[in-house]
Design a protein around this motif. Structure first.
Motif, short mmCIF file in Angstrom:
data_model
loop_
_atom_site.label_atom_id
_atom_site.label_comp_id
_atom_site.label_asym_id
_atom_site.label_seq_id
_atom_site.Cartn_x
_atom_site.Cartn_y
_atom_site.Cartn_z
N UNK A 1 0.84 -1.21 0.00
CA UNK A 1 0.00 0.00 0.00
C UNK A 1 0.87 1.25 0.00
N UNK A 2 1.96 1.22 0.80
CA UNK A 2 2.87 2.38 0.85
C UNK A 2 3.54 2.59 -0.51
N UNK A 3 3.99 1.50 -1.13
CA UNK A 3 4.63 1.60 -2.44
C UNK A 3 3.67 2.16 -3.47
N UNK A 4 2.41 1.75 -3.39
CA UNK A 4 1.41 2.22 -4.36
C UNK A 4 1.15 3.72 -4.17
N UNK A 5 1.09 4.17 -2.90
CA UNK A 5 0.87 5.60 -2.64
C UNK A 5 2.06 6.43 -3.10
N UNK A 6 3.28 5.92 -2.83
CA UNK A 6 4.47 6.63 -3.29
C UNK A 6 4.52 6.72 -4.81
N UNK A 7 4.12 5.62 -5.44
CA UNK A 7 4.12 5.61 -6.90
C UNK A 7 3.13 6.63 -7.45
N UNK A 8 1.95 6.74 -6.81
CA UNK A 8 0.96 7.74 -7.24
C UNK A 8 1.50 9.15 -7.07
N UNK A 9 2.22 9.39 -5.93
CA UNK A 9 2.78 10.72 -5.69
C UNK A 9 3.82 11.09 -6.75
N UNK A 10 4.69 10.11 -7.03
CA UNK A 10 5.74 10.36 -8.03
C UNK A 10 5.13 10.62 -9.39
N UNK A 11 4.15 9.81 -9.76
CA UNK A 11 3.49 9.99 -11.06
C UNK A 11 2.78 11.34 -11.13
N UNK A 12 2.16 11.74 -10.03
CA UNK A 12 1.47 13.04 -10.00
C UNK A 12 2.44 14.18 -10.09
N UNK A 13 3.60 14.03 -9.35
CA UNK A 13 4.62 15.09 -9.40
C UNK A 13 5.18 15.24 -10.80
N UNK A 14 5.45 14.10 -11.44
CA UNK A 14 6.01 14.15 -12.79
C UNK A 14 5.01 14.73 -13.79
N UNK A 15 3.72 14.46 -13.59
CA UNK A 15 2.70 14.98 -14.50
C UNK A 15 2.56 16.49 -14.37
N UNK A 16 2.78 17.04 -13.14
CA UNK A 16 2.59 18.48 -12.91
C UNK A 16 3.89 19.29 -13.08
N UNK A 17 5.02 18.63 -13.18
CA UNK A 17 6.29 19.35 -13.29
C UNK A 17 6.39 20.01 -14.67
N UNK A 18 7.10 21.20 -14.77
CA UNK A 18 7.23 21.91 -16.05
C UNK A 18 7.88 21.07 -17.13
N UNK A 19 8.83 20.25 -16.80
CA UNK A 19 9.52 19.44 -17.81
C UNK A 19 8.57 18.51 -18.53
N UNK A 20 7.44 18.09 -17.83
CA UNK A 20 6.49 17.19 -18.45
C UNK A 20 5.74 17.86 -19.58
#
Length: 300
Positions: free
Chosen positions: A280-299
């Protein structure tokens, strides 16, 4: 995933509570074993003294004499009924304590003839014998302390005396579980009555423990009468104490096994819980990372 974790956590808490109960029962069984085993050791010395008293009597009297008391009678060919006393347990959680004794009793009953009556002490053993259609007689209340054993034995003696006067009681046997090395037990039986030549031969054949041969200083009839009464009473008393010690030994073994099973189950559930929690922790971290990457300017 969260629902599964909650169920698993609730099961772990329940197992912890159950383990606490098992530990308490194990501690109580261990304490009771010490109490009853100390009583057995104390009674062994007195039982041995009574046996030596009987040996001394037979060394000083004519070996053809037949011992009689007002409590027992000579065996008769007209008497055919066999009385069997079985000491089991009132409470459960004692493992195979009662089952082993019933199996042992049924294996020995085949040699006793058809006319039998079984007196029981303990509700659990009573229900087991009812299940095999045994010829049940009176049910005695099982003592729950050393202090109440005397009244228990007295009640049995009164019943035996009553049966001898009104029925055709030929022999009486006592079945119980005997204590072995800690903590263990085994079923056994003892012939209590009649006081006959077979019984007398057991004592005549016993060697005197030293070179100083005993002498009788009081009336022979009074001596043998008292010794036989003490022998019968002590035999029943000792059998009851050994049964109570064995019952607690069986409960201790059952609780040790239960505690081990609970610990294994707890370990297994804890591993599963940790694995699910980590997932569950890994899944939440993965969602956070994916969300951060989606919102970052480089994306963009």
């Amino acid at each position: 995933m969260s629902e599964s974790n909650s169920d698993l956590q609730r099961k772990i808490v329940s197992a912890t509570d159950l383990k606490s109960v098992v530990r308490t029962m194990k501690a109580m069984a261990a304490a009771n074993i010490n109490q009853y085993e100390n009583a057995v050791l104390s009674l062994d010395d007195y039982y041995r003294t009574v046996q030596l008293g009987l040996v001394a009597y037979f060394l000083n009297t004519d070996k053809s004499d037949y011992p009689t008391t007002d409590k027992v009678s000579k065996p008769s060919d007209h008497k055919t009924q066999i009385g069997i006393i079985v000491i089991g347990s009132d409470q459960g959680l004692v493992g195979q304590f009662n089952d082993i004794l019933v199996d042992f009793l049924n294996s020995k009953r085949k040699d006793f003839g058809a006319a039998q009556v079984i007196w029981t002490a303990g509700e659990r053993i009573q229900s087991l014998l009812e299940g095999v259609n045994a010829p049940l007689g009176k049910q005695f209340s099982l003592p729950n302390s050393i202090e109440s054993i005397t009244s228990f034995v007295s009640e049995i003696l009164l019943e035996i005396e009553h049966q001898q006067k009104t029925n055709q009681l030929k022999e009486v046997y006592l079945f119980f579980n005997r204590t072995l090395d800690k903590p263990n037990y085994a079923p056994c039986f003892q012939r209590i009555l009649p006081i006959d030549q077979k019984w007398k031969h057991e004592f005549v054949s016993l060697p005197w423990p030293n070179q100083c041969l005993p002498q009788l200083l009081v009336n022979n009839t009074l001596t043998i009468s008292t010794l036989i009464k003490e022998y019968i009473f002590t035999s029943l008393f000792k059998g009851c104490i050994e049964s109570l010690a064995s019952e607690n030994a069986s409960r201790l073994i059952a609780m040790q096994r239960a505690e081990k099973n609970i610990e294994e189950l707890q370990e297994q559930m804890q591993k599963t819980f940790n694995k699910l929690r980590q997932s569950a922790i890994d899944e939440e971290l993965s969602d956070l990372v994916n969300g951060f990457e989606a919102l970052s300017p480089s994306a963009e």
